[in-house]
Design an enzyme around this catalytic site. Structure first.
Site, mmCIF file in Angstrom:
data_model
loop_
_atom_site.group_PDB
_atom_site.id
_atom_site.type_symbol
_atom_site.label_atom_id
_atom_site.label_comp_id
_atom_site.label_asym_id
_atom_site.label_seq_id
_atom_site.Cartn_x
_atom_site.Cartn_y
_atom_site.Cartn_z
ATOM 1 N N ASP A 97 0.851 -1.192 0.000
ATOM 2 C CA ASP A 97 0.000 0.000 0.000
ATOM 3 C C ASP A 97 0.886 1.242 0.000
ATOM 4 O OD1 ASP A 97 0.586 1.006 2.729
ATOM 5 O OD2 ASP A 97 -0.490 -0.762 3.430
ATOM 6 N N HIS A 112 8.699 -5.180 -1.440
ATOM 7 C CA HIS A 112 7.788 -6.139 -2.075
ATOM 8 C C HIS A 112 6.949 -5.485 -3.176
ATOM 9 C CE1 HIS A 112 7.967 -9.094 1.594
ATOM 10 N NE2 HIS A 112 9.041 -9.145 0.851
ATOM 11 N N CYS A 123 8.086 -4.453 -22.094
ATOM 12 C CA CYS A 123 9.155 -3.443 -22.213
ATOM 13 C C CYS A 123 9.809 -3.110 -20.877
ATOM 14 C CB CYS A 123 8.612 -2.169 -22.864
ATOM 15 S SG CYS A 123 7.624 -1.149 -21.737
ATOM 16 N N CYS A 142 4.722 1.269 -24.100
ATOM 17 C CA CYS A 142 4.963 0.565 -25.371
ATOM 18 C C CYS A 142 3.693 0.065 -26.045
ATOM 19 C CB CYS A 142 5.925 -0.598 -25.165
ATOM 20 S SG CYS A 142 5.166 -2.036 -24.371
#
Ligand code: OAD
Length: 235
Positions: A97, A112, A123, A142
């Site tokens: 969060d 994490h 990409c 991309c």
């Protein structure tokens, strides 16, 4: 604890317990997220390869839910410490969060990953993402429809480990807040710190799995313990 005058550099590790009082489920224990969902179904690269819809839907729900939550007193106190502490300070969070940042903290490292990024597997670009991924929206960089949540799954390497170990090397104090000590490598930081001769403090609702490694443990809710500890640190 040594005199505060001896402490200049601080590393703080936070876990789900810091966000619990904001209404975000922890992972372990009664009512924890891993009681309702199996890790192997939603939080591994294999699960994503096997059933991407299930995994994307799970993270879409979590991403939507955290945006409705607010930082609590523990986040606010850590943001105040970050703003006022004159030495080095790094908040290494296992949380995906953004409540540390929304409380105002700046020196935050998301080992994490974060719910609020999408990661393009075509990409490699990371883009801030607040909406769902289930409909396979195109990557803003991309255009490939290959976005996944930018969270570290079991079996993947947490982010910025070199920077974390560098900060631990330089730390005078290591503080662990609201984490069960069940998931490595974060669970090993306290041993690392102890071996370096760093002071160690645990603030948690109950003793964590690595509790014996800490010089001092204070038990209680983060919303009470953290502001009190920050007051002590800032005098
Ligand atoms: P856990 O759910 O394993 O542990 C949360 C810890 O917070 C427990 O020790 C609780 O006792 C404590 N706690 C609960 N409420 C609290 C409160 N109000 N104040 C203080 N402490 C409280 O969560 P983590 O240790 O963060 O990884 O889990 C580590 C990792 O395991 C997560 O980052 C996630 C998970 O699987 C990945 O998804 C890669």
């Amino acid at each position: 604890m040594a005199a505060m005058a001896d402490i200049r550099n601080i590393v703080i590790l936070t876990g789900a317990g810091v966000s619990a009082e904001s209404g975000i489920d922890t992972f372990r224990g009664g009512g924890g997220l891993w009681e309702k969902h199996r890790v192997e179904d939603v939080a591994t690269p294999e699960a994503f390869a096997r059933d991407p819809d299930l995994v994307l839907r799970f993270y879409d729900m979590r991403r939507a839910a955290i945006q409705e939550k607010e930082p609590n007193r523990a986040h606010a106190a850590l943001a105040r410490l970050d703003a006022e502490w004159p030495g080095d300070l790094l908040i290494v969070t296992q949380n995906v969060d953004d409540l540390h940042e929304r409380a105002g903290a700046r020196r935050v490292l998301h080992m994490h990953g974060t719910h609020l990024n999408a990661w393009c597997t075509a990409c490699d670009a990371r883009s801030r993402w607040t909406g769902p991924l289930i409909d396979r929206p195109p990557c803003p960089a991309c255009g490939a429809r290959a976005l996944r949540p930018d969270v570290v799954w079991f079996g993947e390497m947490p982010y910025e480990m070199e920077r974390i170990y560098g900060a631990l090397q330089a730390a005078d104090l290591f503080v662990s807040i609201g984490t069960s000590g069940a998931v490595y490598p974060a669970a090993g930081f306290v041993r690392e710190a102890r071996e370096l001769g760093t002071q160690t403090l645990e603030l948690n609702l109950e003793r964590s799995q690595g509790s014996a490694w800490f010089d001092e443990t204070r038990l209680g809710p983060a919303g009470e313990l953290v502001p009190a500890w920050v007051d002590e640190m800032l005098g």
